[in-house]
Design a protein around this motif. Sequence first.
Motif, short mmCIF file in Angstrom:
data_model
loop_
_atom_site.label_atom_id
_atom_site.label_comp_id
_atom_site.label_asym_id
_atom_site.label_seq_id
_atom_site.Cartn_x
_atom_site.Cartn_y
_atom_site.Cartn_z
N LYS A 126 0.57 -1.25 0.00
CA LYS A 126 0.03 -0.16 -0.32
C LYS A 126 0.69 1.19 0.21
CE LYS A 126 -4.16 -2.23 1.92
NZ LYS A 126 -4.72 -1.83 1.37
N ILE A 127 1.85 0.87 1.13
CA ILE A 127 2.89 2.02 0.50
C ILE A 127 3.73 2.37 -0.10
CG2 ILE A 127 4.71 2.93 1.54
CD1 ILE A 127 4.59 1.53 4.21
N LEU A 128 3.92 1.47 -1.02
CA LEU A 128 4.21 1.93 -2.67
C LEU A 128 3.62 2.12 -3.88
CD1 LEU A 128 6.41 -1.88 -2.42
CD2 LEU A 128 7.27 0.85 -3.04
N ILE A 129 2.23 2.07 -3.47
CA ILE A 129 0.92 2.43 -4.20
C ILE A 129 1.20 3.91 -3.74
CG2 ILE A 129 -0.93 2.29 -4.78
CD1 ILE A 129 -1.65 -0.65 -4.32
N GLN A 130 1.48 4.44 -2.93
CA GLN A 130 0.78 5.85 -1.58
C GLN A 130 2.23 6.48 -3.19
OE1 GLN A 130 -1.47 7.16 -0.73
NE2 GLN A 130 -2.12 5.75 -0.31
N TYR A 131 3.58 6.28 -3.35
CA TYR A 131 4.20 6.68 -3.82
C TYR A 131 4.70 6.22 -5.18
CZ TYR A 131 5.58 8.28 0.71
OH TYR A 131 6.09 8.98 1.44
N LYS A 132 3.33 5.62 -6.11
CA LYS A 132 3.61 5.57 -7.11
C LYS A 132 4.40 4.66 -7.74
CE LYS A 132 0.35 8.83 -7.83
NZ LYS A 132 -1.42 8.48 -7.76
N ARG A 133 5.13 3.37 -6.95
CA ARG A 133 6.35 2.79 -7.22
C ARG A 133 5.20 1.50 -7.97
NH1 ARG A 133 8.19 7.12 -7.56
NH2 ARG A 133 9.60 7.82 -6.77
N HIS A 139 8.25 -4.12 -5.77
CA HIS A 139 7.01 -3.84 -5.51
C HIS A 139 6.23 -5.27 -5.98
CE1 HIS A 139 2.29 -3.53 -6.74
NE2 HIS A 139 2.30 -3.01 -5.51
N LYS A 140 6.54 -6.24 -7.43
CA LYS A 140 6.50 -7.00 -7.48
C LYS A 140 7.11 -7.99 -6.41
CE LYS A 140 6.17 -6.04 -12.83
NZ LYS A 140 7.01 -6.39 -14.12
N VAL A 141 7.88 -8.08 -6.36
CA VAL A 141 9.19 -9.22 -4.98
C VAL A 141 8.13 -8.80 -4.27
CG1 VAL A 141 10.79 -9.41 -3.31
CG2 VAL A 141 11.16 -8.97 -5.83
N ASN A 142 7.83 -7.94 -3.54
CA ASN A 142 6.71 -7.92 -2.00
C ASN A 142 5.46 -8.51 -2.57
OD1 ASN A 142 6.31 -6.36 0.45
ND2 ASN A 142 4.75 -6.08 -0.74
N SER A 215 -0.81 -3.64 -20.48
CA SER A 215 -1.58 -3.01 -19.62
C SER A 215 -1.38 -3.03 -18.66
CB SER A 215 -3.62 -4.19 -19.25
OG SER A 215 -2.64 -5.36 -18.61
N THR A 216 -1.87 -1.93 -17.86
CA THR A 216 -1.47 -1.43 -16.25
C THR A 216 -1.62 -2.23 -15.46
OG1 THR A 216 -1.85 0.76 -17.22
CG2 THR A 216 -1.55 0.65 -15.20
N PRO A 217 -0.58 -2.93 -14.77
CA PRO A 217 -0.98 -3.90 -13.64
C PRO A 217 -1.52 -3.10 -12.31
CG PRO A 217 1.25 -3.66 -14.22
CD PRO A 217 0.43 -2.34 -14.90
N PRO A 218 -2.75 -3.45 -12.52
CA PRO A 218 -3.06 -2.94 -10.68
C PRO A 218 -2.45 -3.40 -9.41
CG PRO A 218 -4.72 -4.42 -10.82
CD PRO A 218 -3.90 -4.31 -12.67
N SER A 219 -2.71 -3.10 -8.31
CA SER A 219 -1.73 -3.82 -7.56
C SER A 219 -2.62 -4.93 -6.37
CB SER A 219 -1.95 -2.68 -6.40
OG SER A 219 -2.10 -2.71 -4.55
N PRO A 220 -1.81 -5.82 -6.13
CA PRO A 220 -1.78 -7.13 -6.33
C PRO A 220 -2.26 -7.07 -4.18
CG PRO A 220 0.22 -6.67 -5.42
CD PRO A 220 -0.10 -5.80 -6.73
N CYS A 221 -2.10 -5.40 -3.86
CA CYS A 221 -2.90 -5.42 -2.24
C CYS A 221 -4.00 -4.55 -1.78
CB CYS A 221 -2.21 -4.60 -1.35
SG CYS A 221 -0.31 -5.31 -2.20
N GLN A 222 -5.10 -5.52 -2.70
CA GLN A 222 -6.53 -5.21 -2.38
C GLN A 222 -7.16 -5.54 -1.38
OE1 GLN A 222 -8.27 -3.13 -4.17
NE2 GLN A 222 -6.19 -2.85 -5.35
N THR A 223 -6.15 -5.68 -0.61
CA THR A 223 -6.64 -6.56 1.58
C THR A 223 -5.97 -5.96 2.78
OG1 THR A 223 -7.11 -8.56 2.42
CG2 THR A 223 -5.01 -8.91 0.64
N GLN A 224 -6.18 -6.29 3.45
CA GLN A 224 -5.22 -5.61 4.27
C GLN A 224 -5.72 -6.58 5.66
OE1 GLN A 224 -4.81 -2.38 4.94
NE2 GLN A 224 -5.16 -2.23 7.55
N ASP A 225 -5.13 -6.79 7.32
CA ASP A 225 -4.44 -7.82 8.23
C ASP A 225 -5.61 -7.97 8.69
OD1 ASP A 225 -3.74 -8.25 11.16
OD2 ASP A 225 -4.86 -8.05 10.96
#
Length: 225
Positions: A126-133, A139-142, A215-225
Motif C-alpha cells: 500500500k505504501i508503494l502504491i501511495q508513492y506511485k511505485r 513492488h513485484k517482489v513484495n 495493460s497497466t497492472p493494478p496492485s495486488p494489495c486489495q486486502t488488509q490484516d
Amino acid sequence: MASTAGYIVSTSCKHIIDDQHWLSSAYTQFAVPYFIYDIYAMFLCHWHKHQVKGHGGDEGGARAPGSIWAVARGYLHKEFLMVLHHAVMVLVCFPLSVVWRQGKGDFFLGCLLMAEVSTPFVCLGKILIQYKRQHTLLHKVNGALMLISFLCCRVLLFPYLYWAYGRHAGLPLLAVPLAIPAHVNLGAALLLAPQLYWFFLICRGACRLFRPRGSTPPSPCQTQD
C-alpha cells in the motif's frame, strides 16, 4: 510484534493443550486497544479521502447536516469485512482467549498470532502504491512475498492446526474434524472464510501484476490484516 509473540508462545509449548506461556494472555490484552484504535484510524483515513475528493463542501465552510453519518455509512459499506473482523476480535475472540480457554491451548493461540507475518508485506504494498511505485521490481517482489506468506500463514495455518492436534491425539488429519466439538469447527470455519476471500483478492491482483506488459497492472494489495 504479534508474529514474534506467537512464535515464542508456540515454540515454548511442548504439550499443545496444557502448556502455558505468560505472553499468550499478556499480548492478547495488549492487542485489544490496537483493534479498537485501528477501526477509528481507518475511519479517519476514509473521512480525509472523502474531503480531498471534494465531497466535504467548501474549505472552511460549514459541513452539511448529517454529512458525517453519510461518510460513516460509506466507510462501513467499504470496510465492512475489516470492521467486522476487528469487532469480532475484540468482542468474541478476546473473551474466548482470556476466559473461555481457562489456560488451555496456548500453542494454538501462538500459531494464530503468527498469521500476522503477512501484514508487513500488505502494508508495504500500500505504501508503494501511495508513492506511485507499482511498476518497480520491489513492488513485484513484495507482491510475491505477500502471496506466499498469506498462503502459508493464514490459509494453510488451519489445516496445520488440525494436523497438529491429530498428531497429539493420534488421529489422521481427516478424522480430526469429527473428533473435536462442532463449535470448534465452526469457529475455525468463520476465521478461515475471510482469509480465503482476501487470498482470492491477492491472487487476482498478483495475476494482473505479473501479466505481460500491455495493460497497466493494478496492485495486488486489495486486502488488509
